[in-house]
Design a protein around this motif. Sequence first.
Motif, PDB file in Angstrom:
ATOM      1  N   ALA A 141       5.548  -0.832 -17.082  1.00  0.00           N
ATOM      2  CA  ALA A 141       5.966   0.563 -17.006  1.00  0.00           C
ATOM      3  C   ALA A 141       7.479   0.733 -16.901  1.00  0.00           C
ATOM      4  CB  ALA A 141       5.308   1.238 -15.812  1.00  0.00           C
ATOM      5  N   ASP A 142       7.987   1.751 -17.584  1.00  0.00           N
ATOM      6  CA  ASP A 142       9.401   2.103 -17.465  1.00  0.00           C
ATOM      7  C   ASP A 142       9.682   2.756 -16.118  1.00  0.00           C
ATOM      8  OD1 ASP A 142      10.181   1.552 -20.310  1.00  0.00           O
ATOM      9  OD2 ASP A 142       8.662   3.097 -20.668  1.00  0.00           O
ATOM     10  N   ARG A 143       8.698   3.492 -15.621  1.00  0.00           N
ATOM     11  CA  ARG A 143       8.821   4.199 -14.351  1.00  0.00           C
ATOM     12  C   ARG A 143       7.520   4.065 -13.567  1.00  0.00           C
ATOM     13  NH1 ARG A 143      13.179   4.168 -16.333  1.00  0.00           N
ATOM     14  NH2 ARG A 143      14.614   5.935 -16.701  1.00  0.00           N
ATOM     15  N   VAL A 144       7.642   3.799 -12.267  1.00  0.00           N
ATOM     16  CA  VAL A 144       6.469   3.756 -11.385  1.00  0.00           C
ATOM     17  C   VAL A 144       6.735   4.652 -10.180  1.00  0.00           C
ATOM     18  CG1 VAL A 144       5.046   2.335  -9.847  1.00  0.00           C
ATOM     19  CG2 VAL A 144       5.713   1.450 -12.090  1.00  0.00           C
ATOM     20  N   LEU A 145       5.794   5.556  -9.930  1.00  0.00           N
ATOM     21  CA  LEU A 145       5.872   6.429  -8.759  1.00  0.00           C
ATOM     22  C   LEU A 145       4.872   5.966  -7.712  1.00  0.00           C
ATOM     23  CD1 LEU A 145       6.613   8.914  -7.097  1.00  0.00           C
ATOM     24  CD2 LEU A 145       5.043  10.265  -8.510  1.00  0.00           C
ATOM     25  N   LEU A 146       5.384   5.714  -6.509  1.00  0.00           N
ATOM     26  CA  LEU A 146       4.529   5.390  -5.366  1.00  0.00           C
ATOM     27  C   LEU A 146       4.661   6.513  -4.339  1.00  0.00           C
ATOM     28  CD1 LEU A 146       5.388   1.582  -4.876  1.00  0.00           C
ATOM     29  CD2 LEU A 146       3.610   2.613  -6.305  1.00  0.00           C
ATOM     30  N   ASP A 147       3.840   7.528  -4.496  1.00  0.00           N
ATOM     31  CA  ASP A 147       3.777   8.631  -3.521  1.00  0.00           C
ATOM     32  C   ASP A 147       2.722   8.211  -2.499  1.00  0.00           C
ATOM     33  OD1 ASP A 147       4.006  11.064  -2.253  1.00  0.00           O
ATOM     34  OD2 ASP A 147       2.705  12.120  -3.651  1.00  0.00           O
ATOM     35  N   VAL A 148       3.137   7.361  -1.568  1.00  0.00           N
ATOM     36  CA  VAL A 148       2.198   6.588  -0.747  1.00  0.00           C
ATOM     37  C   VAL A 148       1.518   7.427   0.337  1.00  0.00           C
ATOM     38  CG1 VAL A 148       3.466   4.433  -1.122  1.00  0.00           C
ATOM     39  CG2 VAL A 148       4.036   5.874   0.851  1.00  0.00           C
ATOM     40  N   PRO A 149       0.349   6.976   0.804  1.00  0.00           N
ATOM     41  CA  PRO A 149      -0.281   7.638   1.957  1.00  0.00           C
ATOM     42  C   PRO A 149       0.686   7.628   3.133  1.00  0.00           C
ATOM     43  CG  PRO A 149      -1.766   6.011   0.978  1.00  0.00           C
ATOM     44  CD  PRO A 149      -0.432   5.811   0.332  1.00  0.00           C
ATOM     45  N   CYS A 150       0.663   8.698   3.921  1.00  0.00           N
ATOM     46  CA  CYS A 150       1.593   8.780   5.050  1.00  0.00           C
ATOM     47  C   CYS A 150       1.012   9.659   6.142  1.00  0.00           C
ATOM     48  CB  CYS A 150       2.961   9.307   4.588  1.00  0.00           C
ATOM     49  SG  CYS A 150       2.948  11.055   4.120  1.00  0.00           S
ATOM     50  N   SER A 151       1.762   9.848   7.205  1.00  0.00           N
ATOM     51  CA  SER A 151       1.304  10.673   8.324  1.00  0.00           C
ATOM     52  C   SER A 151       1.172  12.146   7.944  1.00  0.00           C
ATOM     53  CB  SER A 151       2.279  10.545   9.499  1.00  0.00           C
ATOM     54  OG  SER A 151       3.551  11.083   9.136  1.00  0.00           O
ATOM     55  N   GLY A 152       1.954  12.586   6.957  1.00  0.00           N
ATOM     56  CA  GLY A 152       1.943  13.997   6.568  1.00  0.00           C
ATOM     57  C   GLY A 152       2.719  14.896   7.512  1.00  0.00           C
ATOM     58  N   LEU A 153       3.576  14.320   8.340  1.00  0.00           N
ATOM     59  CA  LEU A 153       4.304  15.128   9.325  1.00  0.00           C
ATOM     60  C   LEU A 153       5.327  16.068   8.689  1.00  0.00           C
ATOM     61  CD1 LEU A 153       4.817  12.519  12.190  1.00  0.00           C
ATOM     62  CD2 LEU A 153       3.408  14.592  12.253  1.00  0.00           C
ATOM     63  N   GLY A 154       5.677  15.817   7.451  1.00  0.00           N
ATOM     64  CA  GLY A 154       6.610  16.713   6.789  1.00  0.00           C
ATOM     65  C   GLY A 154       5.963  17.988   6.270  1.00  0.00           C
TER      66      GLY A 154
END
Length: 404
Positions: free
Chosen positions: A288-301
């Motif tokens: 891939a030219d671009r990889v997005l990792l919008d990873v699991p998180c706490s969601g505090l934002g």
Amino acid sequence: MKLFPNTVKGVIYAIDEIFNQNRYADKVIEKTLKSNPKWGARDRAFVAESVYEMVRWWRLINEVSPSKDLYHLFGTYWVLQGKGLPDWREFKALEPQKIKAKYEALIGNRALKQSIPDWLDEMGAAQLGEKWDKEIDTLNQQAEVVLRVNTLKITREQLAKRLAEDGIETYAPKGYKDALVLGKRQNIFKNAAFKEGLFEVQDASSQLVAAALDVKPGMRVIDACAGSGGKSLHLAALMENKGRILSMDLEGWKLQNTKLRARRNGISIIEPKVIEGNKTIKRLKESADRVLLDVPCSGLGVLKRNPDTKWKLSPESIEKVQGIQQEIIQNYSSMVRPGGILVYATCSILPSENQQQVQKFLASEKGKDFEMVEDQKVLAQESGFDGFYIAKLKKKGTSRDSIE
């Protein structure tokens, strides 16, 4: 504002489901509204807003209520809103002056005043320092409704005009070229423009993520934690619907949503793909030219829009998700080809989920092939929108001369 028994009963039912049956607030509200089709727009708005606000201020409400009776808790919430209670049997035991006095007595305690667990107050203060006080105060405010214009079909100016003709006022926030903010909260999904795929609902901070990948038409892009595909859709629009986007997730049902949304948006380059363990990732090595990792998180934002998150989290769950984050960036980074870009993103405000994770990766064996280009630490108090973190990393080596 006058209270009506049937809508208050709806709020009471929803609160019981959320806190006593451990259900998710958004699903409970959706179910409650569907179960009461005769409610008008004002009734539906009252129920949804009251439930979300009671969830947001749950600890505070419990602290100053005379009992745990759900009607007493609702009445306490209503009094704290500065509104008078009707002469109902359910509210007889409530004394507004006592409720207000109890509230005044505890406002020096930040965790109680901001209605958050003690452990979260301690963690936030430890990691954000002097910024924590204003940040949690901002995250306790109601979120604005933000649209992302589908630029494959319409311009921002055209959409704003189209919505204005329907009596929906919007404004364009600075620094977010595809965003429109609603002047007031309303059910935008019933609007014909949504059904035509002219926009998606997506917070302004979230819209920064796809932009960070710096995609171009014809690229091969992997959205490796795609969920229901919101950022994949944005990427496709930025790529002018030319190239290929692999939208990947562990949950196949989420990707079904991506298909439906892509069809409505007029997008054909998204290919949903279920992750079947490490073999799926290995097959895509340096592809891939671009990889997005919008990873699991706490969601505090995103506490503005998901206030029940703070009651479902624990220090242990945050520690666990940090392990998952590092595992993902270590393994999924292999899909980036030399010269390509990797974006690591979370909707968290905690450095331990954000820059510290990226620093740990860059210091590791697999991270030595990458270098930091830039990162954005988006706090709600500064942006006015959700809290986010976005790190842009480049894989060392020469990028391809031609694009498939």
